[in-house]
Scaffold this motif. Structure first.
Motif, mmCIF file in Angstrom:
data_model
loop_
_atom_site.group_PDB
_atom_site.id
_atom_site.type_symbol
_atom_site.label_atom_id
_atom_site.label_comp_id
_atom_site.label_asym_id
_atom_site.label_seq_id
_atom_site.Cartn_x
_atom_site.Cartn_y
_atom_site.Cartn_z
ATOM 1 N N ALA A 437 15.555 -61.366 2.308
ATOM 2 C CA ALA A 437 16.678 -61.023 1.439
ATOM 3 C C ALA A 437 16.910 -62.117 0.397
ATOM 4 C CB ALA A 437 17.941 -60.799 2.272
ATOM 5 N N HIS A 438 16.228 -63.243 0.537
ATOM 6 C CA HIS A 438 16.387 -64.348 -0.402
ATOM 7 C C HIS A 438 15.037 -64.666 -1.029
ATOM 8 C CE1 HIS A 438 19.814 -64.729 2.397
ATOM 9 N NE2 HIS A 438 20.471 -64.941 1.268
ATOM 10 N N PRO A 439 14.799 -64.129 -2.230
ATOM 11 C CA PRO A 439 13.486 -64.255 -2.850
ATOM 12 C C PRO A 439 12.955 -65.686 -2.891
ATOM 13 C CG PRO A 439 14.821 -62.731 -4.091
ATOM 14 C CD PRO A 439 15.701 -63.297 -3.025
ATOM 15 N N GLY B 50 11.186 -61.510 -7.714
ATOM 16 C CA GLY B 50 12.219 -61.421 -6.676
ATOM 17 C C GLY B 50 11.896 -60.437 -5.565
ATOM 18 N N THR B 52 10.251 -58.673 -2.238
ATOM 19 C CA THR B 52 9.777 -59.209 -0.954
ATOM 20 C C THR B 52 9.103 -58.102 -0.137
ATOM 21 O OG1 THR B 52 11.932 -58.921 0.152
ATOM 22 C CG2 THR B 52 11.526 -61.024 -0.917
ATOM 23 N N THR B 69 19.786 -54.832 4.353
ATOM 24 C CA THR B 69 20.011 -56.062 3.596
ATOM 25 C C THR B 69 18.778 -56.389 2.740
ATOM 26 O OG1 THR B 69 21.419 -56.866 5.356
ATOM 27 C CG2 THR B 69 20.627 -58.505 3.801
ATOM 28 N N VAL B 70 17.610 -56.234 3.348
ATOM 29 C CA VAL B 70 16.371 -56.544 2.624
ATOM 30 C C VAL B 70 16.106 -55.514 1.523
ATOM 31 C CG1 VAL B 70 13.857 -56.681 2.899
ATOM 32 C CG2 VAL B 70 15.370 -57.919 4.478
ATOM 33 N N ARG B 72 18.330 -53.933 -0.136
ATOM 34 C CA ARG B 72 19.254 -54.196 -1.255
ATOM 35 C C ARG B 72 18.703 -55.294 -2.156
ATOM 36 N NH1 ARG B 72 23.741 -53.050 2.845
ATOM 37 N NH2 ARG B 72 24.298 -50.939 2.221
ATOM 38 N N ALA B 73 17.976 -56.220 -1.557
ATOM 39 C CA ALA B 73 17.347 -57.263 -2.384
ATOM 40 C C ALA B 73 16.299 -56.633 -3.303
ATOM 41 C CB ALA B 73 16.716 -58.330 -1.490
ATOM 42 N N GLN B 74 15.665 -55.553 -2.863
ATOM 43 C CA GLN B 74 14.688 -54.875 -3.728
ATOM 44 C C GLN B 74 15.424 -54.116 -4.841
ATOM 45 O OE1 GLN B 74 11.898 -56.218 -2.708
ATOM 46 N NE2 GLN B 74 13.155 -56.766 -0.913
#
Ligand code: SF4
Lengths: 492, 254
Positions: A437-439, B50, B52, B69-70, B72-74
């Motif tokens: 979650a933290h690139p 950015g 993952t 959560t992951v 949402r990072a995408q």
């Protein structure tokens, strides 16, 4: 399979704190090393897949038919409580006595009471998975009533003292040599032979005598029509018809989900069931039972009873996603197409229902605390989902059950929810979440792995299982992130 | 279950590339080849630094919150409305089919659905959107295709990769009669049920080798890691590559 593994489920401690009753990995180990067993399953499943495929040459037609099958069952389930009442009313009008059982214990008691009330000593049985769920034969045996399976496959495993290994073809795990031996041991005057015709004739001889002397017949139900109170039973050997017409008393057992609304729902389901199951256009026999023998009729039982079994189905029903499990028409196509089932066979699941349907049904009925490993015994390849005639999203339900096992829903939708939770796994996913979650963390982490990943010893836990038959994955010298940047690909 | 993609109304000029974490760490050359192929077709290819993981591992194990959560990072890493090209049927299936399910009832459900609708598996995009035509520059070779379960059954990819392979004049494609059977990878399945997974991959190797091909081409690096790792361990290594790499090496744009 070893004698030890033939016994009822035994408790296994995995050493990581949780205890399960099913032991898929352990049983799979035994099955995978049993060469004849693997060959039997592989050959049989290949044949069944080819036969099914030949029955559905047109993908578009099949898609339409499956959509119809799913819709019929969905419609019936949506109105299940009222349809069950309607079925009871119609059956009663037609002269069939209806009984309700919440548990298998209650269902067994009901059947026993009926039999004792009629002085029944011997019973012939048509194939019924619900009666397997009840372990009815053993229960009746304890009370001095002998129940003989009249379906050839069921008869063979009854002789062997085993559970069915497939819901449609219960003795598919046995080859003709094994069956020849069983018959020579158990059937008086029968020599050892591998001749299939002779073996069938031997079984028929035994059966005929049993049918003639049986005081009662037991059967399952494939579909029950609420509108008319009709019990539909499909089979290929005629034994179902004999079990339900020759003896003076017939007891049918069915799970409450086997209902459909109207008679018009039956043809599409019949167009799906045998073709999906055995690759037959239709079964040799389609029985429709609506009432006991009427005055002036020449055959049929004097009395028919229908036992409706819940056994956890109401709880499954309460959750809209899990409810889809109850659409199942028990065709077995999911196991025929399952790459896991084809290799380990039905007994590895240590449950009445094996294969993909078993993996979603057993944990819901017996509880996740009993069958926690079953939802994980799948690569989620979706082969079952692709063929299921009523479009049950088996893979999604497997994932849902995995979830219930680590983080139960507020409604505690599944018994034993939460029993699969371990601190080590939960922590691993927390770590994974942080990294992904933290690139920036991710890029640092993957950069370190690229540089130093080769130092990770292959004996480290998840890698150890992986490297037992594979080489250790090789980290690339540079990640794609690094390469993309070096090659000048835009970042935004 | 399979949510077949639809061809965008206009040929896009810019696309995102989602490399997948497995490609990132183990097969970056496959990802790079995919990006080069798209670039050669005249597209601007954006690789957000950015990005993952698609979140599939946690979702498949029931850890939905961690997966969300992951994911949402995408969402944050791919903000523009451009198509997102993924060189893996499995990760693409997660994004296209499972994101909407995973976010059902969440505040960002609409975002998940919009994101999902932008996801394309690479070979499908090459065939249906770009109508890729290649001229074969390579030596004659016999290859076999390994189809991943999720590419077939979630992304509805059936013939697209094989069509691309057949379009190469010096390539002979020998189909595996057991192409549709799972190789036994299944993410954590391979370590939770290692013996069953091992039996599956052993059978897969046998069927791949029986084709007589000198090389196996696939569109999913998870399967490839499993199959080629098992071949190597068994002492019968066979060349295996991602489709993108194979096409890039052999084909010139016609
Ligand atoms: S789940 Fe579907 S495929 Fe499996 S037995 Fe039930 S109806 Fe048949």
């Amino acid at each position: 399979m070893s004698a030890e593994l033939k016994t009822a489920a035994h408790v296994t401690n995995h050493g990581n704190g949780h205890v399960t009753v099913t032991n898929f990995a352990g049983r799979a180990h035994v099955a995978l090393n049993d060469k004849p067993l693997r060959a039997n399953f592989r050959r049989a499943m290949d044949g069944l897949m080819a036969k099914r495929a030949a029955q559905f040459p047109d993908a578009g037609d099949l898609a339409k038919l499956r959509a119809r099958g799913a819709a019929i069952k969905e419609r019936a389930l949506a109105r299940l409580p009222e349809l069950l009442e309607q079925l009871e009313a119609r059956c009663t009008e037609n002269g069939i006595k209806v009984h309700w059982a919440e548990t298998t214990g209650e269902a067994n008691r009901i059947v026993l009471d009926i039999f004792q009330g009629h002085g029944v000593r011997t019973v012939v049985k048509g194939k019924s998975m619900v009666s397997e769920e009840m372990h009815l034969n053993a229960f009746l045996g304890e009370h001095g009533i002998e129940a003989v399976e009249s379906d050839l496959g069921e008869y063979i495993i009854q002789l062997a003292g085993e559970m069915p290994s497939h819901i449609v073809m219960p003795c598919i795990h046995k080859n003709k040599m094994q069956i020849g031996q069983l018959f020579a041991e158990h059937i008086e005057g029968q020599r050892y032979t591998e001749d299939v015709d002779e073996l069938t004739a031997a079984a028929r001889r035994v059966m005929r005598a049993r049918f003639a002397e049986a005081d009662a017949g037991i059967s399952g139900v494939n579909f029950a029509v609420a509108e008319t109170g009709t019990l539909v039973l499909v089979e290929n050997e005629g034994n179902g018809r004999m079990s339900t017409t020759l003896p003076p008393l017939h007891v049918a057992v069915m799970g409450i989900e086997k209902l459909v609304e109207t008679m018009a729902d039956i043809p599409p389901l019949l167009a799906l069931l045998p073709r999906s199951a055995t690759g037959q256009p239709i079964t040799t026999y389609v029985n429709m039972i609506t009432s006991p023998r009427k005055p002036g009729e020449k055959d049929g039982p004097q009395e028919i009873h229908l036992v409706l079994l819940d056994n956890g189905r109401t709880r499954v029903y309460a959750d809209l996603e899990l409810r889809e499990t109850l659409r199942c028409i028990r065709c077995g196509a999911c196991m025929n197409h399952c790459p896991v089932y084809a290799r380990v066979g039905g007994h590895t699941y240590d449950a009445v229902y094996p294969g993909p349907i078993g993996k979603i049904l057993t944990p819901q009925i017996a509880g996740l605390d009993v069958a926690e490993d079953l939802p994980h015994a799948s690569s989620l390849c979706n082969a079952c989902v692709e063929v299921c005639p009523v479009k049950i999203p088996i893979a999604d339900i497997l994932v849902r059950l995995r979830r219930e096992s680590v983080r139960p829903s507020a409604s505690q939708a599944v018994k034993g929810g939460g029993s699969g939770w371990t601190l080590s796994e939960a922590s691993a996913w927390t770590g994974w979440k942080w990294l992904n979650a933290h690139p920036l963390l991710y890029r640092m982490g993957t950069g370190v792995l690229s540089a130093l990943g080769h130092l990770i010893p292959p004996s480290m836990p998840p890698l150890k299982a992986w490297t037992s038959v594979r080489t250790k994955p090789k980290f690339a010298a540079q990640t794609l992130h690094q390469l993309a940047r070096d090659k000048g690909f835009d970042d935004e | 279950m399979s949510t077949a993609a639809s061809v965008p109304a206009e040929r896009p000029s810019t696309v995102y590339f989602f490399g997948t974490c497995l490609v990132d760490l183990f097969y970056p050359e496959a990802g790079l080849a995919g990006m080069e192929l798209l670039k050669r077709e005249g597209l601007r290819v954006v690789f957000p630094q950015g990005q993952t993981c698609c979140g599939q591992p946690a979702r498949n194990c029931g850890f939905f919150e961690e997966a969300r959560t992951v994911v949402r990072a995408q969402f944050a890493a791919f903000p523009e409305p451009w198509p997102i090209i993924v060189p893996s049927g499995s990760c693409a299936g997660m994004m296209r089919v499972h994101y909407p399910q995973l976010f059902a009832g969440e505040p960002d459900q609409a975002q998940a659905e919009a994101f999902a609708s932008r996801v394309y598996e690479l070979s499908w995009f090459l065939v249906h959107v770009l109508d890729l035509k290649l001229e074969d520059k390579g030596e004659p070779v016999t290859v076999t295709w390994h189809a991943s379960c999720h590419s077939m059954r979630e992304m509805g990819i059936t013939d697209e990769p094989k069509r691309l392979l057949r379009s190469l004049s010096n390539v002979t494609l020998v189909e595996n009669p057991r192409e549709r059977e799972c190789c036994g990878f299944g993410g954590t399945f391979s370590v939770r049920q290692p013996e069953v997974s091992a039996a599956m991959v052993a059978d897969k190797i046998a069927s791949v080798e029986a084709t007589g091909a000198s090389e196996m081409v696939t569109g999913d690096c998870g399967c490839m890691m499993n199959i080629s790792g098992a071949m190597e361990k068994a002492g019968t290594p066979m060349r295996s590559r991602h489709l993108a790499e194979f096409l890039l090496e052999r084909g010139d744009v016609r």
